[in-house]
Write a protein that holds these residues in place. Structure first.
Motif, PDB file in Angstrom:
ATOM      1  N   VAL A  18      27.631  43.737  31.624  1.00  7.21           N
ATOM      2  CA  VAL A  18      28.968  44.261  31.889  1.00  7.21           C
ATOM      3  C   VAL A  18      29.951  43.139  32.196  1.00  7.21           C
ATOM      4  CG1 VAL A  18      28.175  46.524  32.644  1.00  7.21           C
ATOM      5  CG2 VAL A  18      28.344  44.667  34.302  1.00  7.21           C
TER       6      VAL A  18
ATOM      7  N   VAL B  28      36.172  48.702  31.523  1.00  8.10           N
ATOM      8  CA  VAL B  28      35.582  49.865  32.178  1.00  8.10           C
ATOM      9  C   VAL B  28      34.885  50.777  31.177  1.00  8.10           C
ATOM     10  CG1 VAL B  28      36.147  51.973  33.452  1.00  8.10           C
ATOM     11  CG2 VAL B  28      37.124  49.788  34.161  1.00  8.10           C
TER      12      VAL B  28
ATOM     13  N   GLU C 118      32.959  50.136  28.875  1.00  6.33           N
ATOM     14  CA  GLU C 118      31.567  49.744  28.695  1.00  6.33           C
ATOM     15  C   GLU C 118      30.680  50.367  29.775  1.00  6.33           C
ATOM     16  OE1 GLU C 118      28.910  45.671  28.136  1.00  6.33           O
ATOM     17  OE2 GLU C 118      30.992  45.546  28.809  1.00  6.33           O
ATOM     18  N   TYR C 119      31.171  50.374  31.015  1.00  6.11           N
ATOM     19  CA  TYR C 119      30.441  51.038  32.098  1.00  6.11           C
ATOM     20  C   TYR C 119      30.287  52.532  31.804  1.00  6.11           C
ATOM     21  CZ  TYR C 119      31.392  46.926  35.077  1.00  6.11           C
ATOM     22  OH  TYR C 119      31.464  45.667  35.616  1.00  6.11           O
ATOM     23  N   LYS C 120      31.386  53.163  31.388  1.00  5.57           N
ATOM     24  CA  LYS C 120      31.366  54.610  31.137  1.00  5.57           C
ATOM     25  C   LYS C 120      30.355  54.966  30.053  1.00  5.57           C
ATOM     26  CE  LYS C 120      36.205  55.565  32.399  1.00  5.57           C
ATOM     27  NZ  LYS C 120      37.520  56.039  31.888  1.00  5.57           N
TER      28      LYS C 120
ATOM     29  N   LEU D  29      26.653  54.299  31.366  1.00  6.10           N
ATOM     30  CA  LEU D  29      26.206  55.288  32.348  1.00  6.10           C
ATOM     31  C   LEU D  29      25.971  56.646  31.693  1.00  6.10           C
ATOM     32  CD1 LEU D  29      28.554  54.291  35.313  1.00  6.10           C
ATOM     33  CD2 LEU D  29      26.057  54.099  35.269  1.00  6.10           C
TER      34      LEU D  29
ATOM     35  N   LEU E 277      21.045  46.168  34.901  1.00  4.37           N
ATOM     36  CA  LEU E 277      22.438  45.724  34.916  1.00  4.37           C
ATOM     37  C   LEU E 277      22.467  44.207  35.053  1.00  4.37           C
ATOM     38  CD1 LEU E 277      25.400  46.880  35.074  1.00  4.37           C
ATOM     39  CD2 LEU E 277      25.201  46.595  37.554  1.00  4.37           C
TER      40      LEU E 277
ATOM     41  N   TYR F 279      33.859  51.138  39.110  1.00  2.43           N
ATOM     42  CA  TYR F 279      32.770  51.439  38.181  1.00  2.43           C
ATOM     43  C   TYR F 279      31.589  50.491  38.352  1.00  2.43           C
ATOM     44  CZ  TYR F 279      34.756  55.330  35.682  1.00  2.43           C
ATOM     45  OH  TYR F 279      35.218  56.581  35.367  1.00  2.43           O
ATOM     46  N   LEU F 280      31.857  49.267  38.787  1.00  2.00           N
ATOM     47  CA  LEU F 280      30.749  48.360  39.060  1.00  2.00           C
ATOM     48  C   LEU F 280      29.904  48.890  40.213  1.00  2.00           C
ATOM     49  CD1 LEU F 280      29.180  45.760  38.664  1.00  2.00           C
ATOM     50  CD2 LEU F 280      30.885  44.575  40.066  1.00  2.00           C
TER      51      LEU F 280
ATOM     52  N   ALA G  36      27.727  51.564  38.856  1.00  4.38           N
ATOM     53  CA  ALA G  36      26.647  51.033  38.031  1.00  4.38           C
ATOM     54  C   ALA G  36      25.562  50.385  38.878  1.00  4.38           C
ATOM     55  CB  ALA G  36      27.216  50.028  37.027  1.00  4.38           C
TER      56      ALA G  36
END
Length: 423
Positions: A135, A139, A141-143, A146, A158, A185-186, A189
């Motif tokens: 990551v 953001v 990419e996180y969404k 997950l 991660l 978001y981190l 994650a």
């Protein structure tokens, strides 16, 4: 017996032998069963298919076109390698994300259009057991990661290689909005991850303090680039300094200072110093003029990996630089340059120039000649090149650190075991 689970890598950049995060990922998974690796990535770059041939790409262009036309298929499998396109598209991709406002707008573009029937079929066919997320500062990419972890009930690893959440001295409201968005978001994650990796000891410490969770340090690995015994005597009448790497983040300014210092040494002493700068990055005429001094420093452009290996081995001293500018110190403080393991493996003395508080400089502090104050550059370099025994000793120390921390086979097996033990 080693368990090889099916690993889906999710990252901005594809596997690569050339570019930073792609190169790091390649060092982790080289030798892993090809049928057990797949990668979903979010750039226009072309992947190199040496260790994996199962790729799915979704780019900014795909997302924009899908919003314009519902008939457009957003994303597709990558079926062949095209090295020229990879180089070209890296440059184009960097031009898109110039400022924080543009990056916020980019998040809006990346809605659920990415979740297509074709992508679902590709993922259903692979059935990931582990999702390995690298990551960064986007953001979406996180969404995506997950969401796919929940859909496939996968274990989640991660990995963070660069810092985008620690406070900066900036008045940009948009930067602080983005930072808050990314940090939110981190945290999600990190809480969801079954295993958490960071790239340096300094990042591990800082993120443990901020995120309240410890991590494994996973540094870049490299095959040995040494071509000959590294403990030979080094003559001091012809001294070649070689820099191989990026010129962004104002690193070119430090190389300019180094070139000026070498010119002064050449004028005042009988030493003959030459700085050769190798970089695949396109640079402006202004930058080229700054780093080029007649009979002292030359910009050599980019070279193939095998050719660079020979160049590093023929050098007298390898050069690593980091910018002294405040903004760039914040940007690079917690990262560890992917070039460092390659330098260490050659067993040549390393001259490292940069702020003492940066992770890369701290990592090299016990095995390299480190210049952390530009006012001391002349005296530090002259002392180094005037002492062949000191040069040889730094070369031996570099090689020892490589053997201790960066031998690919040992570190890969350790990471694979950690991932294989996830249940």
């Amino acid at each position: 017996m080693q368990q090889f689970k099916r690993i889906l890598i999710i990252s901005m950049n594809p596997l690569s032998d050339i570019y930073n995060n792609g190169k790091t990922l390649t060092s982790f998974f080289e030798g892993y069963p090809r049928t057990h690796i797949a990668q979903l990535f979010f750039s226009s770059e072309q992947p190199q298919m040496r260790i994996c041939n199962n790729f799915y790409r979704i780019s900014d262009s795909d997302m924009i076109k899908s919003r314009i036309s519902k008939e457009f298929q957003c994303g597709r499998k990558v079926l062949e390698e095209n090295e020229h396109s990879a180089v070209q598209n890296v440059t184009n991709g960097k031009q898109i994300r110039k400022n924080n406002l543009t990056r916020l707008a980019r998040e809006i573009v990346w809605n659920d259009n990415w979740d297509t029937k074709e992508l679902k079929e590709w993922l259903d066919d692979f059935q990931p057991e582990i999702i390995f997320m690298v990551v960064g500062d986007v953001v979406f990419e996180y969404k995506i990661g997950l969401k796919l972890v929940e859909r496939y009930k996968s274990k989640m690893a991660l990995y963070i290689t660069d810092d985008y959440i620690m406070p900066r001295r900036t008045l940009s409201v948009f930067w602080w909005i983005r930072r808050s968005y990314i940090l939110n978001y981190l945290r999600k994650a990190v809480k969801r991850a079954d295993i958490f990796f960071t790239i340096s000891e300094l990042m591990r410490q800082e993120y443990k303090r901020v995120l309240k969770r410890d991590s494994y340090v996973a540094v870049n690995m490299s095959p040995s680039l040494a071509e000959e015994p590294t403990n030979k005597n080094i003559e001091d009448h012809e001294i070649s300094f070689v820099y191989a790497g990026g010129l962004h983040l104002n690193r070119y300014k430090v190389l300019h200072e180094l070139a000026c210092t070498l010119k002064e040494i050449n004028m005042k002493t009988e030493k003959k110093c030459k700085l050769l700068i190798y970089s695949a990055q396109k640079i402006t005429d202004r930058v080229k003029k700054q780093i080029t001094i007649e009979n002292v420093s030359d910009f050599m452009g980019g070279v193939e990996c095998e050719q660079l290996k020979h160049i590093l081995n023929r050098s007298t001293i390898l050069v690593h630089v980091e910018s002294f500018d405040k903004k760039n110190i914040y940007d690079t403080k917690l990262s560890l340059s992917t070039k460092i393991p390659e330098y260490l493996s050659v067993g040549k003395p390393i001259l490292a120039i940069g702020p003492a508080e940066i992770s890369s400089m701290q990592y090299l502090s016990d095995v390299a000649s480190c210049v952390t104050n530009l006012d001391q550059m002349y005296s530090n370099i002259y002392e180094l090149i005037s002492n062949p025994k000191l040069l040889n000793n730094y070369g031996l120390l570099a090689r020892e650190k490589y053997l201790k921390n960066h031998v690919a086979e040992h570190n890969r097996e350790e990471m694979w075991k950690i991932l294989g033990d996830l249940t």
